[in-house]
Design a protein around this motif. Structure first.
Motif, PDB file in Angstrom:
ATOM      1  N   GLU A 110       0.830  -1.213   0.000  1.00  0.00           N
ATOM      2  CA  GLU A 110       0.000   0.000   0.000  1.00  0.00           C
ATOM      3  C   GLU A 110       0.859   1.255   0.000  1.00  0.00           C
ATOM      4  OE1 GLU A 110      -2.707   1.841   3.424  1.00  0.00           O
ATOM      5  OE2 GLU A 110      -3.650   0.095   2.470  1.00  0.00           O
ATOM      6  N   ARG A 135      -2.977   0.250  -3.800  1.00  0.00           N
ATOM      7  CA  ARG A 135      -2.609  -1.080  -3.326  1.00  0.00           C
ATOM      8  C   ARG A 135      -2.319  -1.960  -4.533  1.00  0.00           C
ATOM      9  NH1 ARG A 135      -7.362   0.321  -0.684  1.00  0.00           N
ATOM     10  NH2 ARG A 135      -6.970   1.087   1.426  1.00  0.00           N
ATOM     11  N   SER A 169      -0.862  -6.106  -5.659  1.00  0.00           N
ATOM     12  CA  SER A 169      -0.682  -7.472  -5.166  1.00  0.00           C
ATOM     13  C   SER A 169       0.785  -7.791  -4.890  1.00  0.00           C
ATOM     14  CB  SER A 169      -1.243  -8.465  -6.185  1.00  0.00           C
ATOM     15  OG  SER A 169      -0.707  -8.207  -7.473  1.00  0.00           O
ATOM     16  N   PHE A 183      -3.490  -7.790  -8.679  1.00  0.00           N
ATOM     17  CA  PHE A 183      -4.433  -6.683  -8.616  1.00  0.00           C
ATOM     18  C   PHE A 183      -3.736  -5.340  -8.460  1.00  0.00           C
ATOM     19  CE2 PHE A 183      -4.035  -7.735  -4.077  1.00  0.00           C
ATOM     20  CZ  PHE A 183      -3.894  -6.476  -3.498  1.00  0.00           C
ATOM     21  N   GLU A 229      -5.249  -1.553  -7.117  1.00  0.00           N
ATOM     22  CA  GLU A 229      -6.445  -0.958  -6.521  1.00  0.00           C
ATOM     23  C   GLU A 229      -6.169   0.480  -6.120  1.00  0.00           C
ATOM     24  OE1 GLU A 229      -8.926  -3.330  -3.642  1.00  0.00           O
ATOM     25  OE2 GLU A 229      -8.060  -1.868  -2.256  1.00  0.00           O
ATOM     26  N   GLU A 270      -8.041   3.866  -4.047  1.00  0.00           N
ATOM     27  CA  GLU A 270      -9.144   4.260  -3.167  1.00  0.00           C
ATOM     28  C   GLU A 270      -9.073   5.755  -2.891  1.00  0.00           C
ATOM     29  OE1 GLU A 270     -11.411   2.966   0.960  1.00  0.00           O
ATOM     30  OE2 GLU A 270      -9.603   1.890   0.332  1.00  0.00           O
ATOM     31  N   ARG A 300     -13.539  -3.813 -10.831  1.00  0.00           N
ATOM     32  CA  ARG A 300     -14.619  -3.775  -9.844  1.00  0.00           C
ATOM     33  C   ARG A 300     -14.671  -2.400  -9.192  1.00  0.00           C
ATOM     34  NH1 ARG A 300     -16.208  -9.068  -9.210  1.00  0.00           N
ATOM     35  NH2 ARG A 300     -14.619 -10.640  -9.680  1.00  0.00           N
ATOM     36  N   GLU A 320     -19.735  -4.356  -3.929  1.00  0.00           N
ATOM     37  CA  GLU A 320     -18.938  -4.269  -5.157  1.00  0.00           C
ATOM     38  C   GLU A 320     -19.797  -4.458  -6.401  1.00  0.00           C
ATOM     39  OE1 GLU A 320     -16.824  -8.209  -6.574  1.00  0.00           O
ATOM     40  OE2 GLU A 320     -16.387  -7.837  -4.473  1.00  0.00           O
ATOM     41  N   ARG A 360     -13.702   3.196  -4.342  1.00  0.00           N
ATOM     42  CA  ARG A 360     -12.573   2.279  -4.559  1.00  0.00           C
ATOM     43  C   ARG A 360     -12.764   1.562  -5.888  1.00  0.00           C
ATOM     44  NH1 ARG A 360     -11.335  -3.120  -2.162  1.00  0.00           N
ATOM     45  NH2 ARG A 360     -13.308  -2.970  -1.021  1.00  0.00           N
ATOM     46  N   TYR A 361     -11.661   1.469  -6.645  1.00  0.00           N
ATOM     47  CA  TYR A 361     -11.645   0.753  -7.924  1.00  0.00           C
ATOM     48  C   TYR A 361     -10.536  -0.296  -7.865  1.00  0.00           C
ATOM     49  CZ  TYR A 361     -14.588   4.496  -9.770  1.00  0.00           C
ATOM     50  OH  TYR A 361     -15.617   5.378  -9.989  1.00  0.00           O
ATOM     51  N   ARG A 362     -10.854  -1.499  -8.329  1.00  0.00           N
ATOM     52  CA  ARG A 362      -9.883  -2.601  -8.260  1.00  0.00           C
ATOM     53  C   ARG A 362      -9.796  -3.310  -9.612  1.00  0.00           C
ATOM     54  NH1 ARG A 362      -8.095  -5.915  -3.770  1.00  0.00           N
ATOM     55  NH2 ARG A 362      -7.535  -8.004  -4.430  1.00  0.00           N
ATOM     56  N   GLU A 415      -8.549  -6.482 -11.341  1.00  0.00           N
ATOM     57  CA  GLU A 415      -8.146  -7.848 -11.032  1.00  0.00           C
ATOM     58  C   GLU A 415      -7.693  -8.509 -12.330  1.00  0.00           C
ATOM     59  OE1 GLU A 415     -11.334  -9.842  -9.066  1.00  0.00           O
ATOM     60  OE2 GLU A 415     -11.299  -8.476  -7.348  1.00  0.00           O
TER      61      GLU A 415
END
Length: 198
Positions: free
Chosen positions: A54, A63, A65, A98, A100, A102, A131, A140, A172-174, A176
């Motif tokens: 992070e 963030r 992975s 991932f 992400e 936020e 997501r 989500e 928040r957007y992620r 994947e």
């Protein structure tokens, strides 16, 4: 999908993935990244992979992975430089990665752009799900789904824009990532840039 390649740019040759040596050899070269570094046990590695790394950037929390210190870090995706990149060796082990972001307040993402990295086309993302989390935590929603039928980047440092079919405000957007261009040759996943357009 719309390609935004710079004029005169030639398609890169499909280079084969680099052959890697033993884990000790890869560790000495810094090729294990955060997902597998540090001598942790298997359970600790899994927790680290799930949580990721992070960073607090100017407008949002980032963030990822995993990453490959010291140069191929998550924050390189948002530094405005196509010569830098994010790279995650953990993708080969888990089959996913991932990225992400936020925000403090919900924002409506209209489109986003991804730029391919400098080398190794087999490592290019080929499938992912975007997501959105309206409240930051639960609730989500799948905002965009790119399957492995996408034809992918045609050159190095090539930018593609993806427009969301139904934009909605989210905190928040992620992203994947679940596929790369050639799993049989890729030893990681990589990307030079992600630009978010609100």
């Amino acid at each position: 999908l719309r390609a935004l390649a710079s004029s005169g740019q030639e398609a890169a040759e499909n280079l084969g993935g680099r052959q890697s040596g033993s884990e000790a050899w890869r560790s000495e070269r810094g090729e294990l990244g955060l997902a597998a570094a540090g001598g942790d046990g298997d359970e600790a590695k899994k927790k680290k992979k799930k949580k990721g790394r992070e960073y607090k950037l100017r407008d949002f929390v980032l963030r990822v992975s995993g990453e490959n210190p010291p140069d191929e870090m998550g924050f390189c995706l948002f530094d405005g430089e196509t010569e830098t990149k994010w790279l995650d060796f953990g993708f080969v082990e888990t089959g996913s990665a991932f990225v992400e972001v936020e925000f403090a307040e919900a924002r409506t993402l209209i489109s986003y752009e991804m730029t391919s990295a400098n080398d190794e086309p087999p490592r290019d993302p080929s499938a992912w799900i975007l997501r959105g989390f309206p409240n930051g935590d639960g609730g989500e929603e799948v905002l965009h789904n790119v399957s492995e039928t996408w034809r992918g980047f045609k050159a190095r440092h090539m930018k593609y824009r993806f427009c969301l079919p139904s934009p909605r405000p989210c905190k928040r957007y992620r992203f994947e990532f679940v596929g790369v261009r050639d799993r049989s040759q890729a030893n990681s996943i990589q990307l030079a840039q992600i630009n978010l357009n609100f």
